[in-house]
Design an enzyme around this catalytic site. Structure first.
Site, PDB file in Angstrom:
ATOM      1  N   ASP A 101       0.804  -1.267   0.209  1.00  0.00           N
ATOM      2  CA  ASP A 101      -0.180   0.022   0.154  1.00  0.00           C
ATOM      3  C   ASP A 101       0.598   0.834  -0.155  1.00  0.00           C
ATOM      4  O   ASP A 101       1.728   1.113   0.113  1.00  0.00           O
ATOM      5  CB  ASP A 101      -0.727   0.021   2.042  1.00  0.00           C
ATOM      6  CG  ASP A 101      -2.234  -1.291   1.289  1.00  0.00           C
ATOM      7  OD1 ASP A 101      -2.296  -1.295   0.329  1.00  0.00           O
ATOM      8  OD2 ASP A 101      -1.928  -1.438   2.500  1.00  0.00           O
ATOM      9  N   ILE A 102       0.431   2.372  -0.241  1.00  0.00           N
ATOM     10  CA  ILE A 102       0.909   3.707  -0.837  1.00  0.00           C
ATOM     11  C   ILE A 102       1.537   4.180   1.533  1.00  0.00           C
ATOM     12  O   ILE A 102       2.581   4.885   0.922  1.00  0.00           O
ATOM     13  CB  ILE A 102      -0.034   4.722  -0.898  1.00  0.00           C
ATOM     14  CG1 ILE A 102       0.394   5.505  -1.185  1.00  0.00           C
ATOM     15  CG2 ILE A 102      -1.384   5.280  -0.398  1.00  0.00           C
ATOM     16  CD1 ILE A 102      -0.019   6.648  -1.845  1.00  0.00           C
TER      17      ILE A 102
END
Length: 264
Positions: free
Chosen positions: A124-125
């Protein structure tokens, strides 16, 4: 004929290459079926002899797999919402040469090593840690294929927020002391995401505010969503291992080649 499948699927099932690579090799005339040049999309019987010419093997040998310590703020795949793809970090200045244990680290970066480089799995970012990018369809299939059972290990810093992360009574220290044992058991086995039961996971406390997760699947934002279901709020997530390959001392934002003797 009974049991026939498309040639590209048979080649992928045999571990020769990815389906995309198979189609490219077939188009170039690098694949023989029962001694005859293969045709794109052709069905093959279970007993058919599939041969790959040396040109394909030579091309495959030049493919690279890259291990990146992804920083926060980068997306694993295509750029989105103004955030850059992690692959943009791959270049000569950011290549790490600090680990002499892996012979491939002596390889010099070349621009063609970024062509067709695909991430193997999500990170994930707002997560950091080990991200694998590869040109090799065999490795991609091994890591993210539908039958992949490779372990992925994460360190996850949490708060206990039974009323939500913005509700009253959030516990930020010594979370282990107040987190119910039955909820820890649920993290290990018993939760579902997207109406699908999750595979059993290894989940243990590393210290009073940090859990270690070992998963054999990779649904979107899986750990964060698992934690939400039992009242935990994730404040930090780092992937430290995929199969036998560990993040180790690889610095944030730097990368190295997968070593010649390494494998997942």
């Amino acid at each position: 004929m009974r049991g026939e499948v498309r040639l590209n699927k048979r080649m992928a099932d045999l571990g020769l290459c990815s389906r995309r690579e198979a189609d490219e090799w077939i188009a170039r005339g690098w694949v023989l079926v029962n001694g005859e040049p293969a045709v794109m999309g052709m069905p093959v019987a279970p007993g058919a002899k599939v041969e790959v010419l040396p040109q394909a093997r030579h091309q495959q040998a030049g493919q690279v797999t890259i291990l990146l310590h992804k920083p926060m703020g980068y997306v694993s795949g295509q750029p989105e919402d103004g955030h850059e793809a992690a692959a943009t970090l791959i270049g000569a200045p950011s290549q790490w040469r600090g680990d002499a244990r892996h012979p491939a680290d002596g390889r010099r970066f070349a621009p063609e090593h970024t062509r067709g480089l695909a991430p193997c799995g999500r990170l994930d970012i707002d997560s950091v840690g080990l991200l694998v990018l590869t040109q090799d369809g065999r490795i991609a299939r091994q890591l993210i294929g539908e039958n992949s059972g490779i372990e992925k290990e994460y360190l996850v810093r949490v708060q206990y927020a039974p009323n939500g992360p913005h509700g009253a009574g959030v516990v930020t220290q010594d979370v282990q002391a107040v987190f119910p044992a039955d909820k820890l058991a649920l993290l290990r086995h018993g939760l579902s995401l997207d109406d699908q039961p999750l595979k059993p996971a290894q989940v243990d406390w590393m210290n009073p505010e940090q859990l270690r997760f070992i998963l054999k699947e990779g649904k979107k934002r899986q750990i964060r969503r698992m934690c939400e279901q039992v009242g935990l709020h994730v404040v930090g997530l780092k992937r430290i291992r995929i199969g036998n390959v560990v993040l180790g001392n690889l610095p944030v934002g730097q990368w190295r080649y997968l070593g010649a003797g390494e494998g997942f």
